[in-house]
Design an enzyme around this catalytic site. Structure first.
Site: not given
Ligand code: PGA
Length: 253
Positions: A99, A175
């Site tokens: 992440h 992401e």
């Molecule tokens: P968010 O976070 O949905 O608050 O944008 C997603 C993540 O960090 O996995």
């Protein structure tokens, strides 16, 4: 038949131990009913100390419990780390790795994410590997190059490992960093390009693995329907919205 999506709720460090247990017990019936009735896969990822009690609470229900990180080592003198074997023993079935927040905080690099992935698979835990570009990289149209280099050590490591158990279905979560916690989601054309490329790229470099492709970044009850239009997306990594049962319900339904 409706598609069976994965909804991975990354609670980050937003809830304390007591608050996590409270959320789980207060919403137990509704969460179990939601997962059962919709037949969608719901995974809750609390902080490490709450994995065991949550796994006990949701034992024998369709709700799964995941971790937010793991050590890249399997055992030994690594102060402050959590071993993949321990995660498995406390009932963790999934684990988020790479992440962008972990990468920033712990200088976790792509090679070490590949090591973590291999160990998780060895311990029967489904890895959820995050990849994504910064806003700057996106603006200068470097996204595909960035994703390719983030994936390279991982695909290399998995190619030499022949025994990925098919039921584990490792997940790659796209992401975009500029979308996390900002309310900005990519447009359909961008997502279409990324997920088409991802499907082809992993199909070419790790064809024997049954992958799941997830999207994460500002998923909420409003953004989800647009993103669901991309048929190659198998699930979602949900941050902020996953802390509110009503939002979870709307997203899943
Ligand atoms: P968010 O976070 O949905 O608050 O944008 C997603 C993540 O960090 O996995």
């Amino acid at each position: 038949m409706n598609k069976r999506y994965l909804f991975v709720n990354n609670w980050k460090m937003n809830l304390s131990f007591n608050e996590t247990i409270e959320f789980a017990t207060n919403n137990y019936d509704r969460l179990v009913e939601l997962a059962t009735k919709t037949e969608q896969k719901i995974i809750l990822c609390p902080s490490t100390e709450s994995i065991y009690p949550l796994a006990q609470i949701f034992k024998e229900t369709p709700i799964s419990i995941g971790a937010q990180t793991v050590s890249r080592h399997t055992h030994g003198a690594f102060t402050g780390q959590v071993a993949p074997q321990s995660l498995q023993e406390i009932g963790c079935t999934h684990c988020i790795i790479g992440h962008s927040e972990t990468k920033k905080e712990f200088t976790e690099n792509d090679k070490c994410i590949a090591q973590k992935c291999v160990h998780l698979l060895d311990y029967d835990i489904t890895p959820i590997i995050c990849i994504g570009e910064t806003e700057q990289e996106n603006k200068s149209e470097k996204t595909l190059g960035v994703l390719e280099s983030q994936l390279a050590p991982l695909l290399n490591a998995l190619n030499t490992k022949t025994t990925v158990r098919p039921y584990l279905e490792p997940c790659i979560a796209y992401e975009p960093i500029w979308s996390i916690g900002t309310g900005n989601t990519p447009n359909i054309a961008h997502l279409d390009t990324i997920f088409t490329w991802l499907t082809e790229h992993i199909g070419k470099h790790a064809p024997n693995i049954s992958w799941k492709l997830l999207y994460g970044g500002s998923i909420n009850p409003e953004s989800i329907s647009l993103i669901k239009k991309i048929s190659k997306i198998d699930g979602f990594l949900v941050g902020g919205a996953g802390l509110d049962f009503q939002k979870i319900e709307k997203i899943v339904k």
